[in-house]
Design a protein around this motif. Sequence first.
Motif, PDB file in Angstrom:
ATOM      1  N   TYR A 125       0.819  -1.213   0.000  1.00  0.00           N
ATOM      2  CA  TYR A 125       0.000   0.000   0.000  1.00  0.00           C
ATOM      3  C   TYR A 125       0.854   1.265   0.000  1.00  0.00           C
ATOM      4  O   TYR A 125       0.421   2.314  -0.504  1.00  0.00           O
ATOM      5  N   TYR A 126       2.053   1.173   0.542  1.00  0.00           N
ATOM      6  CA  TYR A 126       2.963   2.326   0.462  1.00  0.00           C
ATOM      7  C   TYR A 126       3.262   2.643  -1.001  1.00  0.00           C
ATOM      8  O   TYR A 126       3.119   3.784  -1.452  1.00  0.00           O
ATOM      9  N   TYR A 127       3.641   1.629  -1.746  1.00  0.00           N
ATOM     10  CA  TYR A 127       3.984   1.851  -3.153  1.00  0.00           C
ATOM     11  C   TYR A 127       2.741   2.123  -4.000  1.00  0.00           C
ATOM     12  O   TYR A 127       2.809   2.862  -4.991  1.00  0.00           O
ATOM     13  N   ALA A 128       1.617   1.549  -3.617  1.00  0.00           N
ATOM     14  CA  ALA A 128       0.373   1.843  -4.326  1.00  0.00           C
ATOM     15  C   ALA A 128       0.046   3.330  -4.220  1.00  0.00           C
ATOM     16  O   ALA A 128      -0.328   3.975  -5.204  1.00  0.00           O
ATOM     17  N   GLY A 129       0.180   3.876  -3.011  1.00  0.00           N
ATOM     18  CA  GLY A 129      -0.085   5.292  -2.808  1.00  0.00           C
ATOM     19  C   GLY A 129       0.922   6.177  -3.505  1.00  0.00           C
ATOM     20  O   GLY A 129       0.591   7.246  -4.037  1.00  0.00           O
ATOM     21  N   LEU A 130       2.176   5.728  -3.506  1.00  0.00           N
ATOM     22  CA  LEU A 130       3.260   6.498  -4.104  1.00  0.00           C
ATOM     23  C   LEU A 130       3.104   6.620  -5.621  1.00  0.00           C
ATOM     24  O   LEU A 130       3.379   7.672  -6.208  1.00  0.00           O
ATOM     25  N   LYS A 131       2.626   5.554  -6.250  1.00  0.00           N
ATOM     26  CA  LYS A 131       2.626   5.491  -7.702  1.00  0.00           C
ATOM     27  C   LYS A 131       1.218   5.461  -8.325  1.00  0.00           C
ATOM     28  O   LYS A 131       1.081   5.296  -9.535  1.00  0.00           O
ATOM     29  N   GLY A 132       0.189   5.625  -7.502  1.00  0.00           N
ATOM     30  CA  GLY A 132      -1.169   5.637  -8.029  1.00  0.00           C
ATOM     31  C   GLY A 132      -1.601   4.300  -8.584  1.00  0.00           C
ATOM     32  O   GLY A 132      -2.109   4.202  -9.709  1.00  0.00           O
ATOM     33  N   LEU A 133      -1.416   3.236  -7.791  1.00  0.00           N
ATOM     34  CA  LEU A 133      -1.717   1.878  -8.229  1.00  0.00           C
ATOM     35  C   LEU A 133      -2.737   1.212  -7.304  1.00  0.00           C
ATOM     36  O   LEU A 133      -2.951   1.659  -6.175  1.00  0.00           O
ATOM     37  N   LEU A 134      -3.349   0.152  -7.780  1.00  0.00           N
ATOM     38  CA  LEU A 134      -4.239  -0.668  -6.975  1.00  0.00           C
ATOM     39  C   LEU A 134      -3.492  -1.919  -6.524  1.00  0.00           C
ATOM     40  O   LEU A 134      -2.710  -2.493  -7.295  1.00  0.00           O
ATOM     41  N   VAL A 135      -3.744  -2.349  -5.291  1.00  0.00           N
ATOM     42  CA  VAL A 135      -3.147  -3.585  -4.791  1.00  0.00           C
ATOM     43  C   VAL A 135      -3.986  -4.762  -5.279  1.00  0.00           C
ATOM     44  O   VAL A 135      -5.170  -4.890  -4.939  1.00  0.00           O
ATOM     45  N   ALA A 136      -3.378  -5.612  -6.094  1.00  0.00           N
ATOM     46  CA  ALA A 136      -4.077  -6.775  -6.640  1.00  0.00           C
ATOM     47  C   ALA A 136      -3.915  -7.966  -5.705  1.00  0.00           C
ATOM     48  O   ALA A 136      -2.799  -8.343  -5.353  1.00  0.00           O
TER      49      ALA A 136
END
Length: 262
Positions: A125-136
């Motif tokens: 979730y850290y990287y999801a927030g950083l890069k505008g991604l969804l956690v699959a």
Amino acid sequence: MQTEKVIEHIVGWLKDYATNAGVNGFVIGISGGIDSAVTSTLCAKTGLDLLCIEMPIHQAASHVTRAQEHISFLKSNFSNVTDIRVDLTPVFEEFKTEVSLDGNQATVDMALANTRARLRMTTLYYYAGLKGLLVAGTGNKVEDFGVGFYTKYGDGGVDLSPIADLMKSEVYELGQFLNVPNSIMKAAPSDGLFGDSRSDEDQIGASYPELEWAMKVIEEGKTISDFEGRKREVLKIYNRYNNSNKHKMDPIPICEIPSDLK
């Protein structure tokens, strides 16, 4: 199962969901297992950004090797795939210095295993927030809705679940069609949360084909009394996990306040 059409359906669903959510793509933890391999390949086929993250915590060497092999496979076949390795072992060890490790050893070991999964969720979730991604998510149907074999707010903490309506055997069918590396196809399923070689079957006491059978016959309305021998034992195992893990599979209980008290 119409494997190719199922793949097209999931890929289209993933792409539509991400587009409607206004995000750039997906982030996924790569474990070296079949579920993360299939899910990440499906995400890659959308053409949207896919960040694959290795998150070892005292990981078995075989798991690391398979994860790296799969990431190399993805990067060689899809230009939208990037990867990063986040070694969470020091974080995990530091956590252990700040909490009590007293008590029954099996209970402590299980609590620490779940902590590993939750550290990984936090990283995703850290990287999801950083890069505008969804956690699959990578859970399949028998894990997510049968025996609840996952960590609450760990690998169960995701934004969307592409393969959660597929049995484990069906995930393998997709893996075969998607050319998932043979080392992953042949490996015994394992959550890798204990840092040793124990498989999912070692922990649960039944294989995935057996659990799928149990899930099917229960959906058909059959009970333990209808079977004998190993089948009866498998149903007992399935029911035990299903009952004890309801708190994961059912919505969080809400204390509803009577209207006359408001």
